[in-house]
Design an enzyme around this catalytic site. Structure first.
Site, PDB file in Angstrom:
ATOM      1  N   SER A 161       0.807  -1.230   0.000  1.00 47.12           N
ATOM      2  CA  SER A 161       0.000   0.000   0.000  1.00 47.12           C
ATOM      3  C   SER A 161       0.833   1.270   0.000  1.00 47.12           C
ATOM      4  O   SER A 161       0.854   2.046   0.963  1.00 47.12           O
ATOM      5  CB  SER A 161      -0.953  -0.041   1.188  1.00 47.12           C
ATOM      6  OG  SER A 161      -1.756  -1.184   1.059  1.00 47.12           O
ATOM      7  N   ARG A 176       7.267   6.390  -4.460  1.00 48.65           N
ATOM      8  CA  ARG A 176       7.924   6.958  -3.277  1.00 48.65           C
ATOM      9  C   ARG A 176       7.343   6.305  -2.040  1.00 48.65           C
ATOM     10  O   ARG A 176       6.201   5.838  -2.066  1.00 48.65           O
ATOM     11  CB  ARG A 176       7.735   8.477  -3.209  1.00 48.65           C
ATOM     12  CG  ARG A 176       6.371   8.964  -2.796  1.00 48.65           C
ATOM     13  CD  ARG A 176       6.184  10.404  -3.106  1.00 48.65           C
ATOM     14  NE  ARG A 176       6.160  10.638  -4.547  1.00 48.65           N
ATOM     15  CZ  ARG A 176       5.077  10.497  -5.307  1.00 48.65           C
ATOM     16  NH1 ARG A 176       3.930  10.111  -4.786  1.00 48.65           N
ATOM     17  NH2 ARG A 176       5.109  10.715  -6.595  1.00 48.65           N
ATOM     18  N   ASP A 214      -4.161  -1.329  -1.144  1.00 43.39           N
ATOM     19  CA  ASP A 214      -5.255  -1.623  -0.202  1.00 43.39           C
ATOM     20  C   ASP A 214      -6.594  -1.024  -0.636  1.00 43.39           C
ATOM     21  O   ASP A 214      -7.655  -1.599  -0.399  1.00 43.39           O
ATOM     22  CB  ASP A 214      -4.900  -1.189   1.240  1.00 43.39           C
ATOM     23  CG  ASP A 214      -4.377   0.235   1.357  1.00 43.39           C
ATOM     24  OD1 ASP A 214      -4.307   0.926   0.325  1.00 43.39           O
ATOM     25  OD2 ASP A 214      -4.036   0.652   2.489  1.00 43.39           O
TER      26      ASP A 214
HETATM   27  C1  BGC Z   1      -0.282   5.158   0.317  1.00 40.85           C
HETATM   28  C2  BGC Z   1      -1.417   4.482  -0.414  1.00 40.85           C
HETATM   29  C3  BGC Z   1      -2.314   3.748   0.543  1.00 40.85           C
HETATM   30  C4  BGC Z   1      -2.739   4.662   1.676  1.00 40.85           C
HETATM   31  C5  BGC Z   1      -3.590   3.932   2.700  1.00 40.85           C
HETATM   32  C6  BGC Z   1      -0.823   5.994   1.462  1.00 40.85           C
HETATM   33  O1  BGC Z   1       0.244   6.517   2.203  1.00 40.85           O
HETATM   34  O2  BGC Z   1       0.459   5.967  -0.548  1.00 40.85           O
HETATM   35  O3  BGC Z   1      -0.919   3.586  -1.386  1.00 40.85           O
HETATM   36  O4  BGC Z   1      -3.444   3.290  -0.140  1.00 40.85           O
HETATM   37  O5  BGC Z   1      -1.611   5.193   2.318  1.00 40.85           O
HETATM   38  O6  BGC Z   1      -2.933   2.849   3.233  1.00 40.85           O
END
Ligand code: BGC
Length: 494
Positions: A161, A176, A214
């Site tokens: 995620s 990133r 996610d």
């Molecule tokens: C991430 C996402 C993720 C979200 C919730 C963010 O910091 O970049 O990819 O879906 O957090 O977990």
């Protein structure tokens, strides 16, 4: 609570007796209210900008919001079957699950284990991270299977995620790190081979079928049981959303010549909204959070909303009011514990907002236990109001993202599946978000309070477990049907 008798019902949602508060503290509260309140006009302005930024993210030139195509190209029909592993690498925990999608429509069995993600790993070495993850997966398999050597390779859905570019469903080039992670040598690289190498070194019998976000998992898992689900959101340590787009509306995929009406789930990565700081009402505290984070200038929206930052916002306010303002809250007290960055998490604010006592007894105890501070009653009232303002702003800003996707896609009515610690545990988050959506979208008052809102944000199904398994199943189904775009590298198409 000894001696206080049964808890009274919470008499009000606001702060204690503001009339008891000395003038100087009252002035500070008013100042915080000015800084943290996002009114209807501002909500609408943010949403309008959000819609255009979503479009920009899909364009060839791109924008701040990555709008990552995920190669998840259909909703489940409820008849998916099979046994899958799911690995969820979230911001706080690691979870490994084995999910069996049964012959019964939309039914599944699940076994799972949770592992803590040690803080040092989040800022450590890449090899250590993958090794730890592979260890957890291995441990899970050994616990739940008698003879691992006889096991066929299990297909795995890997919920990773973080923003990742995917040219194929089984790759994820990390754009990133977010959520405080800062591990050298991973950004700009495909994480799948790193993960697979760690598994291979341990001889773990697994075949990665799909790498998913996610939010995409949440969207798919929620749609599995509720066909009105159109958006999947996470409001947890981080925040983000996914929705289903048509390939024809994704100019940056035009070169792939996909059928215009082919569905494609987009992982928005909306945490990056307004990285240029054009529209979000950032306070001096938000600016400190950003400057002191491992990735300054990134995730502007997320840093005002997500669970990782809510406690830090409150901490910064309190330290500021102790050090720099005429009021000097917690005067003559040792605030050394409070000075430690990220010492408070969002559960600290939840507990304050949930304190049912008129004298904010539980908040007082919390300060004592956690920080070694004994606040006066007026100081407790100020802290309570600050928590309310931070929590309310987070919920109201989140609604701008949901409204923006709904406007972009012209969804007049739908369900939005939401998951994450803030959504599930932070008091009043849902109601405050719903109120903001109503203000943005100009819904009339309900005749019956039990009536659903046109766009209703509901608790989602388990996206990173069941959602990951479903996506793995959908991917295998696509392979069998010969629809290989986003799965096979083009040079392998015959
Ligand atoms: C991430 C996402 C993720 C979200 C919730 C963010 O910091 O970049 O990819 O879906 O957090 O977990």
């Amino acid at each position: 609570m000894v001696g206080l008798g049964p808890k009274p019902p919470p008499s009000r949602k606001g702060t204690g007796h503001l009339s008891d508060i000395p003038k100087d503290l009252k002035k500070e509260i008013e100042n915080l209210e000015r800084l943290f309140t996002v009114d209807q006009t501002k909500l609408k302005a943010i949403t309008k900008h959000f819609v255009s930024e979503l479009d920009k993210g899909l364009s060839v030139e791109g924008g701040s919001i990555p709008m990552n195509p995920t190669w998840v190209m259909s909703f489940p029909d409820g008849y998916e079957t099979g046994t899958f592993l799911a690995l969820d690498m979230g911001g706080t925990n690691l979870r490994v699950c084995e999910i069996t999608l049964t012959d019964q429509k939309s039914e599944f069995d699940i076994i799972q284990s949770k592992y803590r993600m040690p803080e040092e790993l989040k800022v450590g070495q890449s090899e250590e991270l993958w090794d730890y993850i592979a260890d957890c997966v291995n441990q899970f398999i050994e616990t739940h299977h008698d003879d691992v050597s006889k096991l066929d390779k299990l297909p795995l859905g890997f919920t990773f995620s973080y923003p990742a570019t995917q040219n194929y469903i089984d790759e994820g080039i990390l754009q990133r790190w977010t959520k405080g992670f800062d591990i050298a040598g991973v950004e700009g690289k495909n994480v799948v081979p790193m993960f697979e190498a760690a598994l291979a070194a341990k001889g773990t019998p697994i075949k990665l079928a799909a790498l998913i976000n996610d939010t995409t998992g949440t969207l798919i898992a929620s749609a599995y049981t509720d066909t009105k689900m159109k958006i999947g959101c996470i409001f947890g340590t981080g925040c983000n959303a996914a929705y289903m787009e048509n390939a024809g509306s994704i100019p940056k995929l035009a070169h792939m010549n996909l059928p215009a009406d082919m569905p494609m789930a987009i992982n928005c990565e909306w945490g990056a909204f307004d990285n240029e700081h054009k529209v979000l009402p950032r306070t001096p505290y938000d600016i400190i959070i950003d400057n002191d984070s491992p990735r300054p200038g990134q995730q502007a929206f997320e840093k005002m909303i997500a669970g990782l930052y809510l406690g830090e916002l409150l901490r910064l306010i309190m330290v500021d009011l102790h050090d720099n303002h005429e009021t000097h809250i917690f005067a003559n007290q040792d605030i050394s514990k409070l000075r430690r960055a990220y010492t408070l998490d969002s559960s600290f604010l939840s507990a304050i907002e949930e304190d049912p006592w008129e004298n904010l007894q539980e908040t007082s105890e919390l300060f004592n236990e956690k920080l070694g501070i004994n606040p006066t009653h007026p100081e407790l009232c100020l802290v309570r109001r600050a928590a309310e303002l931070i929590g309310t702003r987070a919920a109201r800003l989140s609604a701008c993202g949901v409204a923006a996707i709904s406007i972009k896609k012209d969804y007049k009515t739908c369900h939005v599946g939401a998951d994450g610690s803030v959504f599930n545990k932070y008091p009043h988050f849902k109601e405050r978000g719903a109120q903001a959506l109503k203000e943005i979208l100009d819904w009339p008052d309900k005749k019956d309070p039990k009536e659903e809102d046109p766009i209703e944000i509901l608790a989602a199904e388990d996206g990173s477990g069941v959602g990951a398994a479903l996506i793995a199943a959908l991917t295998l189904k696509r392979v069998q049907a010969g629809n290989l775009s986003g799965i096979l590298h083009p040079e392998n198409f015959v």
